[in-house]
Design an enzyme around this catalytic site. Sequence first.
Site, PDB file in Angstrom:
ATOM      1  CB  THR A  84      -0.965  -0.015   1.202  1.00 18.22           C
ATOM      2  OG1 THR A  84      -0.203  -0.142   2.401  1.00 18.22           O
ATOM      3  CG2 THR A  84      -1.963  -1.169   1.089  1.00 18.22           C
ATOM      4  CB  THR A  94       1.589   5.562   3.794  1.00 17.31           C
ATOM      5  OG1 THR A  94       0.791   6.619   3.257  1.00 17.31           O
ATOM      6  CG2 THR A  94       2.445   6.099   4.924  1.00 17.31           C
ATOM      7  CB  CYS A  95       2.741   0.291   3.874  1.00 13.42           C
ATOM      8  SG  CYS A  95       1.204   0.547   4.789  1.00 13.42           S
ATOM      9  CB  SER A  96       5.127   0.566  -0.685  1.00 12.25           C
ATOM     10  OG  SER A  96       4.515  -0.694  -0.534  1.00 12.25           O
TER      11      SER A  96
END
Length: 157
Positions: free
Chosen positions: A45, A47-49
């Site tokens: 996703t 922000t996660c990546s």
Amino acid sequence: MIEVGQKLPQAQLSELTADGMVNHDVATCFAGKKVVLFAVPGAFTPTCSAAHLPGFVVNADEFTAKGVDIIACVSVNDAFVMKAWGEAQNAQAIMMLGDGDGSFTKAIGLDMDTGAFGGLRSQRYAMVIEDGVVTSLNVEQPKQFEVSKAEVILALL
């Protein structure tokens, strides 16, 4: 929600390694160790990546220098997805853990229902664990990314 000073609950998290699937008992895996565990709403996703996982990848050596034995990322995804995401993010120094059924996330009270987006997911957080006991817990407000960044957690160590 789990609090500082509490022991992690009995739970299993899975990791796909070069030797195959490993189901880790959280208490055993983290026993006698200093661990930084951070959670994301979902692998791959935005922000996660783009920010959350990369911050821990880039700063892995600094965590080790501050006495951290394990840096672990957990998500309510299966171990296959977590392994693929870790490889895509060059996260060899990070233990990529799947909580496929969300049982660990529910047990620590940091689950959320994202509805049609993906259903049961984890809130975004980072915690420091020493010998199975939470010594620091930073939980993000919805749609925020401030207190669980690698740099913030490094400053706590």
